[in-house]
Design a protein around this motif. Structure first.
Motif, PDB file in Angstrom:
ATOM      1  N   VAL A  78      -9.554   3.957  -1.465  1.00 22.76           N
ATOM      2  CA  VAL A  78      -9.490   4.392  -2.864  1.00 22.76           C
ATOM      3  C   VAL A  78     -10.732   3.970  -3.660  1.00 22.76           C
ATOM      4  O   VAL A  78     -11.323   4.793  -4.377  1.00 22.76           O
ATOM      5  N   PRO A  79     -11.182   2.704  -3.581  1.00 17.11           N
ATOM      6  CA  PRO A  79     -12.384   2.333  -4.356  1.00 17.11           C
ATOM      7  C   PRO A  79     -13.603   3.188  -4.002  1.00 17.11           C
ATOM      8  O   PRO A  79     -14.363   3.596  -4.888  1.00 17.11           O
TER       9      PRO A  79
ATOM     10  N   ALA B  29       0.834  -1.212   0.000  1.00 20.75           N
ATOM     11  CA  ALA B  29       0.000   0.000   0.000  1.00 20.75           C
ATOM     12  C   ALA B  29       0.860   1.249   0.000  1.00 20.75           C
ATOM     13  O   ALA B  29       0.585   2.220  -0.719  1.00 20.75           O
ATOM     14  N   SER B  30       1.920   1.233   0.802  1.00 22.87           N
ATOM     15  CA  SER B  30       2.825   2.381   0.859  1.00 22.87           C
ATOM     16  C   SER B  30       3.509   2.601  -0.486  1.00 22.87           C
ATOM     17  O   SER B  30       3.638   3.728  -0.962  1.00 22.87           O
ATOM     18  N   ALA B  31       3.962   1.495  -1.114  1.00 24.19           N
ATOM     19  CA  ALA B  31       4.648   1.609  -2.404  1.00 24.19           C
ATOM     20  C   ALA B  31       3.713   2.161  -3.477  1.00 24.19           C
ATOM     21  O   ALA B  31       4.131   2.926  -4.355  1.00 24.19           O
ATOM     22  N   ALA B  32       2.434   1.795  -3.405  1.00 21.28           N
ATOM     23  CA  ALA B  32       1.472   2.258  -4.404  1.00 21.28           C
ATOM     24  C   ALA B  32       1.126   3.730  -4.231  1.00 21.28           C
ATOM     25  O   ALA B  32       0.944   4.452  -5.214  1.00 21.28           O
ATOM     26  N   LEU B  33       1.053   4.161  -2.976  1.00 19.77           N
ATOM     27  CA  LEU B  33       0.590   5.528  -2.707  1.00 19.77           C
ATOM     28  C   LEU B  33       1.715   6.505  -2.422  1.00 19.77           C
ATOM     29  O   LEU B  33       1.644   7.681  -2.785  1.00 19.77           O
TER      30      LEU B  33
ATOM     31  N   GLY C 172      -2.720   1.864  -7.626  1.00 19.39           N
ATOM     32  CA  GLY C 172      -3.448   2.550  -6.564  1.00 19.39           C
ATOM     33  C   GLY C 172      -3.068   4.003  -6.438  1.00 19.39           C
ATOM     34  O   GLY C 172      -3.929   4.871  -6.238  1.00 19.39           O
ATOM     35  N   GLY C 173      -1.775   4.288  -6.550  1.00 20.86           N
ATOM     36  CA  GLY C 173      -1.326   5.677  -6.417  1.00 20.86           C
ATOM     37  C   GLY C 173      -1.858   6.550  -7.530  1.00 20.86           C
ATOM     38  O   GLY C 173      -2.363   7.648  -7.293  1.00 20.86           O
ATOM     39  N   ALA C 174      -1.758   6.067  -8.786  1.00 17.61           N
ATOM     40  CA  ALA C 174      -2.259   6.845  -9.920  1.00 17.61           C
ATOM     41  C   ALA C 174      -3.770   7.021  -9.832  1.00 17.61           C
ATOM     42  O   ALA C 174      -4.308   8.081 -10.161  1.00 17.61           O
ATOM     43  N   THR C 175      -4.461   5.970  -9.355  1.00 20.04           N
ATOM     44  CA  THR C 175      -5.918   6.054  -9.221  1.00 20.04           C
ATOM     45  C   THR C 175      -6.302   7.104  -8.187  1.00 20.04           C
ATOM     46  O   THR C 175      -7.212   7.919  -8.408  1.00 20.04           O
ATOM     47  N   ARG C 176      -5.628   7.078  -7.062  1.00 19.89           N
ATOM     48  CA  ARG C 176      -5.941   8.068  -6.008  1.00 19.89           C
ATOM     49  C   ARG C 176      -5.654   9.480  -6.500  1.00 19.89           C
ATOM     50  O   ARG C 176      -6.447  10.406  -6.275  1.00 19.89           O
ATOM     51  N   ASP C 177      -4.513   9.678  -7.165  1.00 21.53           N
ATOM     52  CA  ASP C 177      -4.175  11.000  -7.678  1.00 21.53           C
ATOM     53  C   ASP C 177      -5.209  11.475  -8.693  1.00 21.53           C
ATOM     54  O   ASP C 177      -5.624  12.639  -8.676  1.00 21.53           O
TER      55      ASP C 177
END
Length: 371
Positions: free
Chosen positions: A102-103, A14-18, A154-159
């Protein structure tokens, strides 16, 4: 150990993604490798123990020290996982919580975007450029979000979701402010028209002021102002044209275009006012200096004396004393240059201003040296 490792691994993911900038993956890797090593040793040991149970001839041996070593490896690996997690617990738990949200964020922002687009399409102000631009930005934000979701990042989705949320707010604001723009534009145009009339009156003062400058003072005192009347008149004509376009836009129910043209008109008016004031202010200044030329020099000399006292008080006379003395000589030369039937008062004023600015710079450097 496996359970603890799984929890930590999910949090690191999760940390790596966000928050890849935190570098959790690299910090987790040696801890993870130790777990895999301990697990491998444990599996190898259990395999040998199984063989020992099946081996009736006693060809397989397992010693207690070997068993103890494997157990220590498992214990140390589990402790390493605990230490890693506790050392980064706040961040890891935050990453897990955000990643899990995020979802829901995507679903919520999608719904908001759809609602705002429907509101924009149904609005009587949908043709306003600001609303069209904001609506197009929301459409683009939706496409970006869908691409991020499809990528599984996940990171790109949240951004993308956060960015779309901002775009939706901007569209909502544009829709809220749209009804009052016609009135605002009408008020702005009326105000600019009043300012245009005042600027035209001010324009009429340029020619008499220039004539007085040329009669009363040396030509060099006004050479830089020779084109001011022409420039001011051109700026006023441009402002009048912009205001005419603004009125047409108002009539066509396009207040945003009216406001844009009014803003441009104001810029032209500011230019015209500056050009006119430069001439009338120059005449007033030179007349004042002509009446009392020593007064302006007195203020600069007072400032210079303060600087010299500062140099003495701070013990920096060797560095700055001669520099400040040179400014006193410049002051004397400036005053001595006021000779003839039409002394160059503008050159005198310019030199005094230059000396004052130089002294200010020296004072600042002396204070900086002190610090």
């Amino acid at each position: 150990m496996d359970q603890r490792q799984s929890i930590a691994e999910a949090a690191v993911a999760a940390s790596a993604a966000l928050f890849p900038e935190r570098g959790m993956t690299a910090r987790w890797e040696p801890v993870r490798a130790r777990c895999y090593g301990a697990s491998g040793a444990y599996l190898a040991l259990t395999d040998r123990l199984d063989q020992l149970e099946r081996d009736e001839r006693g060809s397989v041996e397992v010693t207690q020290p070997e068993i103890d070593g494997v157990l220590r490896g498992l214990t140390d690996a589990a402790r390493g996982v605990d230490e890693f997690y506790r050392g980064n617990q706040a961040h890891l738990e935050h990453a897990v919580a955000v990643y899990g949200s995020v979802p829901q964020l995507v679903s919520q922002v999608r719904a908001q975007a759809e609602q705002s687009r429907q509101a924009a399409a149904a609005s009587p102000y949908a043709a306003y450029p600001s609303i069209r631009q904001c609506a197009a930005a929301v459409d683009e934000g939706l496409l970006t979000l869908e691409a991020a979701v499809a990528s599984g990042s996940g990171g790109a989705t949240r951004d993308a979701a956060t960015r779309l949320e901002t775009l939706v707010r901007e569209l909502s604001t544009a829709l809220e402010t749209a009804p009052g723009k016609q009135h605002s534009a009408a008020t702005a145009v009326a105000s600019a028209a009043t300012r245009l009339d005042a600027a035209r009156n001010r324009l009429e003062r340029i020619a008499p002021a220039m004539s007085a400058l040329l009669r009363e003072f040396a030509a060099a005192s006004s050479n830089d102002l020779a084109n001011n009347e022409r420039q001011a008149r051109a700026a006023i004509d441009a402002a009048a044209a912009d205001l005419a376009h603004a009125r047409e836009a108002l009539t066509s129910n396009d207040p945003e275009a009216a406001l844009e043209k009014t803003t441009t008109a104001r810029a032209h008016l500011a230019t015209a006012e500056e050009r006119a004031e430069a001439v009338t202010d120059r005449l007033a200044l030179l007349r004042q200096v002509r009446e009392q030329p020593a007064e302006r020099a007195k203020a600069v000399r007072f400032k210079l004396r303060d600087a010299q006292m500062l140099a003495v008080n701070k013990g920096v006379v060797p560095q700055w004393g001669s520099v400040l003395d040179a400014q006193a000589e410049r002051l004397d030369r400036a005053g001595a240059g006021l000779t003839g039937r039409h002394p160059d008062y503008w050159a005198y004023v310019s030199e005094l201003d230059a000396i004052s600015a130089f002294v200010t710079g020296v004072v600042e450097r002396m204070r900086n040296t002190e610090r």
